[in-house]
Design an enzyme around this catalytic site. Structure first.
Site, short mmCIF file in Angstrom:
data_model
loop_
_atom_site.label_atom_id
_atom_site.label_comp_id
_atom_site.label_asym_id
_atom_site.label_seq_id
_atom_site.Cartn_x
_atom_site.Cartn_y
_atom_site.Cartn_z
N ASP A 11 0.88 -1.18 0.00
CA ASP A 11 0.00 0.00 0.00
C ASP A 11 0.91 1.22 0.00
OD1 ASP A 11 -1.58 2.16 0.64
OD2 ASP A 11 -2.58 1.22 2.35
N ASP A 51 -6.54 -0.80 -1.45
CA ASP A 51 -5.46 0.19 -1.54
C ASP A 51 -4.09 -0.44 -1.80
OD1 ASP A 51 -5.10 -1.07 0.87
OD2 ASP A 51 -5.51 0.69 2.11
N GLN A 93 3.21 4.43 2.57
CA GLN A 93 3.08 3.93 3.95
C GLN A 93 3.70 2.56 4.21
OE1 GLN A 93 -1.14 3.26 5.20
NE2 GLN A 93 -0.55 1.12 4.94
N TYR A 232 1.75 0.02 14.93
CA TYR A 232 0.80 -0.18 13.85
C TYR A 232 1.07 0.77 12.68
CZ TYR A 232 -3.35 -0.29 11.07
OH TYR A 232 -4.20 -0.41 10.02
N LYS A 235 -2.67 -2.63 8.15
CA LYS A 235 -2.93 -4.07 8.25
C LYS A 235 -2.11 -4.81 7.20
CE LYS A 235 -5.57 -6.96 10.45
NZ LYS A 235 -5.35 -7.08 11.88
N ASP A 236 -1.64 -6.00 7.56
CA ASP A 236 -0.78 -6.76 6.65
C ASP A 236 -1.62 -7.58 5.68
OD1 ASP A 236 -1.59 -7.83 9.06
OD2 ASP A 236 -0.22 -9.52 8.91
N ASP A 237 -2.34 -6.87 4.83
CA ASP A 237 -3.24 -7.52 3.87
C ASP A 237 -2.47 -8.56 3.05
OD1 ASP A 237 -5.20 -5.56 4.65
OD2 ASP A 237 -4.06 -4.15 3.43
N GLN A 245 -4.66 -27.82 -10.94
CA GLN A 245 -4.88 -28.86 -11.98
C GLN A 245 -3.84 -29.98 -11.93
OE1 GLN A 245 -8.16 -26.74 -13.10
NE2 GLN A 245 -7.65 -28.74 -13.92
N SER A 246 -4.25 -31.08 -12.57
CA SER A 246 -3.34 -32.20 -12.82
C SER A 246 -2.62 -32.67 -11.54
CB SER A 246 -2.31 -31.74 -13.87
OG SER A 246 -1.43 -32.77 -14.19
N ARG A 269 -10.26 -0.22 10.69
CA ARG A 269 -9.15 0.01 11.61
C ARG A 269 -8.47 -1.28 12.06
NH1 ARG A 269 -9.28 5.38 13.04
NH2 ARG A 269 -11.17 6.43 12.39
C1 F6R Z 1 -7.72 -0.99 7.99
C2 F6R Z 1 -7.58 0.25 7.24
C3 F6R Z 1 -8.55 1.35 7.48
C4 F6R Z 1 -7.94 2.43 8.38
C5 F6R Z 1 -8.95 3.54 8.69
C6 F6R Z 1 -8.36 4.64 9.56
O1 F6R Z 1 -6.73 -1.90 7.64
O2 F6R Z 1 -6.69 0.42 6.45
O3 F6R Z 1 -9.75 0.87 8.02
O4 F6R Z 1 -7.50 1.85 9.56
O5 F6R Z 1 -9.38 4.11 7.47
O6 F6R Z 1 -7.21 5.11 8.98
P1 F6R Z 1 -6.30 6.26 9.60
O7 F6R Z 1 -5.93 5.86 10.99
O8 F6R Z 1 -5.12 6.28 8.67
O9 F6R Z 1 -7.11 7.51 9.56
MG MG Z 2 -4.68 -2.65 2.13
MG MG Z 3 -4.15 0.57 3.75
#
Ligand code: F6R
Ligand code: MG
Ligand code: MG
Length: 381
Positions: A11, A51, A93, A232, A235-237, A245-246, A269
């Site tokens: 992101d 994102d 970020q 923080y 999030k570690d998406d 297959q096969s 969040r």
């Molecule tokens: C969760 C995420 C969003 C942000 C939220 C608040 O992984 O990315 O839900 O946590 O939009 O974001 P900030 O703290 O940057 O305003």
């Molecule tokens: Mg993300």
């Molecule tokens: Mg994000």
């Protein structure tokens, strides 16, 4: 010849806030990879969910190759410049370090790499999830490679009847364990049901497998951003690669776990349980309560280092039911506001004001006197 599929994601800024990528930034990442990939990688694709921008690369340099990692790092840097210029939210970020230092792991972006001996046809799926954590892959990967009710091939295809080997990571203690299915099914489930602590990192064929001896057939990103940064930072998406297959799960068996929605941690969040929704590109913005958590599946074939595809596999009416189910689950669970189990337990929340609240209230807290408490509660009749 051994070929490596490297999938690296980050992101690096969103519009308006953690919602979706900005096309000129995606283009800048794409342009950088295109202009600098000569002789290093044989093909690549750029995609996105929510994102997060995702780079899928093919090469023969093996996993953890510094040049390949640096290519992705610099591409994200190039994208970040554009993101900063136009004032995107959270520009850069996930790039946690100032300079590249040999391996992109631990620097912010998520990495999943498969070093394989390509088959005559090499079909595979790249999955990408937003607003959740690596453990969100535990349930679908188990279903694909371990559950005969999802994957009948485990029962009726001689080439996969012996099952698969799972590599599971304890992400708190930095340990891993190999479990062989079907023998170790219950041990595996005992661990991976606890998805915030134990995550499936890889799946292998078994040695006795006739077609693909001990080959790595699935891999998931496990880069815990919060552990890397010590605080923080997003999030570690996760993302993952699954060969199909096969003698491996068929395309439909690899998509079937997503035919019903299931609950994962993340969402608003990074602090709420919410339903996973399979989507195509057109529905991949994070809009409902910053979500709901979503997954995309891109289908490829690879030949001589070249990619064909992707096919946007969840962009089909066949997944409408799962999408509707996810919406119903979202409506239901959202009514709980900040109450568990919608909100995550304190220790799993990515945002918490609790320590400061407790500090503020500390002088007001009184010891509970059992007797006193009882007498106060006496009800006059
Ligand atoms: C969760 C995420 C969003 C942000 C939220 C608040 O992984 O990315 O839900 O946590 O939009 O974001 P900030 O703290 O940057 O305003
Ligand atoms: Mg993300
Ligand atoms: Mg994000």
């Amino acid at each position: 010849m051994k070929t490596t599929i490297s999938h690296i994601k980050a992101d690096i800024g969103s519009l308006p806030g953690h919602t979706t990528v900005y096309q000129p930034v995606v283009d800048a990442v794409d342009n950088y990879v295109r202009s600098n990939s000569n002789g290093l990688i044989s093909d690549y694709r750029i995609s996105h969910i929510g994102d997060d921008i995702q780079i899928t690369m093919v090469h023969t340099k093996g996993a953890d190759n510094p040049e390949v990692h640096e290519l992705a790092w610099n591409a994200f840097k190039a994208g970040t410049e554009v993101a900063k210029k136009v004032g995107l939210y959270g520009a850069g970020q996930d790039l946690l370090k100032d300079a590249f230092s040999g391996n992109i792991k631990g620097m912010g972006p998520g990495v999943a790499e498969l070093e394989i001996t390509p088959r005559k046809a090499e079909p595979f799926i790249v999955y990408m999830m937003d607003k959740t954590e690596p453990g969100a892959f535990n349930y679908p990967i188990y279903k694909m490679f371990g559950d005969p009710f999802n994957t009948p091939g485990l029962v009726i295809d001689q080439n996969m009847h012996m099952g698969f080997k799972f590599e599971v990571w304890d992400i708190y203690n930095g340990k891993k364990v190999y479990l062989s299915l079907p023998e170790d099914t219950y041990d595996l489930l005992a661990l991976i049901g606890s998805k915030g602590k134990y995550v499936i990192k890889r799946v292998f064929t078994k040695k006795e497998h006739t077609k693909l001896p001990d080959e790595n057939v699935a891999v998931i990103t496990t880069d815990k951003l919060s552990f890397i940064a010590g605080e923080y930072v997003g999030k570690d998406d996760p993302a993952g690669i699954v060969r199909i297959q096969s003698g491996l799960p068929a395309n439909g068996e690899a998509l079937e776990p997503f035919a019903n929605s299931y609950l994962v941690s993340g969402w608003m969040r990074g602090s709420f349980n919410g339903p996973m929704m399979p989507v195509g590109e057109k529905d991949s913005k994070m809009v409902r309560f910053d979500g709901p958590p979503k997954v995309r599946a891109l289908g490829f074939v690879m030949k001589d280092g070249k990619l064909n595809g992707p096919v946007d596999l969840f962009d089909d009416v066949a997944f409408d039911f799962a999408r509707n189910e996810a919406l119903q689950m979202a409506n239901y669970i959202r009514k709980m506001g900040v109450f568990e189990p919608h909100r995550l337990p304190d220790e799993d929340m990515e945002y918490t004001a609790l320590p400061r609240i407790l500090e503020k209230l500390a002088p007001k807290f009184e010891k509970i006197n059992e007797k006193g408490a009882k007498s106060e509660m006496k009800i006059e009749r």
